[in-house]
Write an enzyme that holds these catalytic residues in place. Sequence first.
Site, PDB file in Angstrom:
ATOM      1  N   GLU A  20       0.723  -1.290   0.026  1.00 20.40           N
ATOM      2  CA  GLU A  20       0.035  -0.090   0.024  1.00 20.40           C
ATOM      3  C   GLU A  20       0.852   1.181   0.084  1.00 20.40           C
ATOM      4  OE1 GLU A  20      -2.906  -0.535   3.008  1.00 20.40           O
ATOM      5  OE2 GLU A  20      -3.866  -2.312   2.126  1.00 20.40           O
ATOM      6  N   GLU A  34      -4.404  -7.813  -1.548  1.00 23.40           N
ATOM      7  CA  GLU A  34      -5.468  -8.052  -0.360  1.00 23.40           C
ATOM      8  C   GLU A  34      -6.914  -7.654  -0.980  1.00 23.40           C
ATOM      9  OE1 GLU A  34      -4.610  -5.717   2.947  1.00 23.40           O
ATOM     10  OE2 GLU A  34      -2.370  -6.294   3.034  1.00 23.40           O
TER      11      GLU A  34
END
Length: 383
Positions: free
Chosen positions: A194, A303
Amino acid sequence: MLLASTNMKKHQLLSFILTFLACPVMAQTVQVSDKQATKETVNLFNNLDKLRAKGYLVGHQDDLAYGVNWKYKAGRSDIKDMTGDNPAVYGWELGNIEVDSDVNLDTVPFNKMKSYIREGYERGAVITISWHGDNPMTGKSAWDPAPGSVFSVLPGQKSHAVFVKQLDKVAAFLADLKDSQGNPIPILFRPFHELTGNWFWWGTNGNTPGEFKMMFRFAVDYLRNKKNLHNLLIGYNTGGEFKNKDEFLQRYPGDDVVDIVSFDTYAKGNPETDTGFISDLKLHLNIIEQVAKEHGKVSAIGEIGFNQIPYGTWFTKILSPALQGHNFAYLLFWRNAGYKANDNASEYYVPYKGHPAEADFVKYYTLPQTLFEKEAAALQLYK
């Protein structure tokens, strides 16, 4: 040359980065970035690329360690309770390894984690590991996005030695992951995930793309060439902030240190009235599939999930149609933490036995494109 000289100043670093990383984009043959990768690691990479024509592996974070209302029960899994099968990808977390804790950020003991990893690998599944390491500059958690954190860990800077000690502890854990014959277990390692967000110390808050690239390259070089770890497939894993290929690649550290391109995404709201999740998912898949083709990489979803799954047919009516026609190796549903006292709420991203979405997940399991552990084992991904 991957490392900057010890007395290199910030403007010199950035000049070096821009010169070193500038290169034309062209289609490449899919191949492992580590020229010394173990045979099993190369085979896994090649088979992940090939299986995309058949479907995608379905994974789950911390699947063997715990589920909703249970912990550490041998042979148990929320997915197995529903389907009779395990996920094809097991996700694990190394956060807290850098501070010599016995348990990770999610309280899973590291010794148990090693056993679960060996267990899943021996059955033919794939192992992916993330690392939410503490901020080396401040000593606070990974969620401390203090400006200048990334620059501070570069060679010659004030927090570099701390960063190296953290990498030493990560390397020691990874080096101990061996099968019953003593061979290194291939690992999909996705550090600094991220990276396009602003909530981690390695993110966009006061850290430049050039600095991030240098840090990423140093870490991979250190693990590979200083610690002799050649069983790692390295993931470049963004958040969902990108809208085009250039934005996705803004912090891309180079084809020679990346094997898998991926992103994280989570559903929220009412999927019947809010179609943003679906449209973004399709857009992001289109982008990373193009990047994978042009750079010789494997694409994946790092994810994904919908906390508590409030819509009973989300897997077959919302998620699966959105993924239809796309070409990626695997996705990883996030963890089934269950009730969290600090939040006074439950967290889980796949159903459990008796949940209203259980029947829908079983239907999702039977879809031809969803590959779970039994199918992964039959594919012999390491051969």
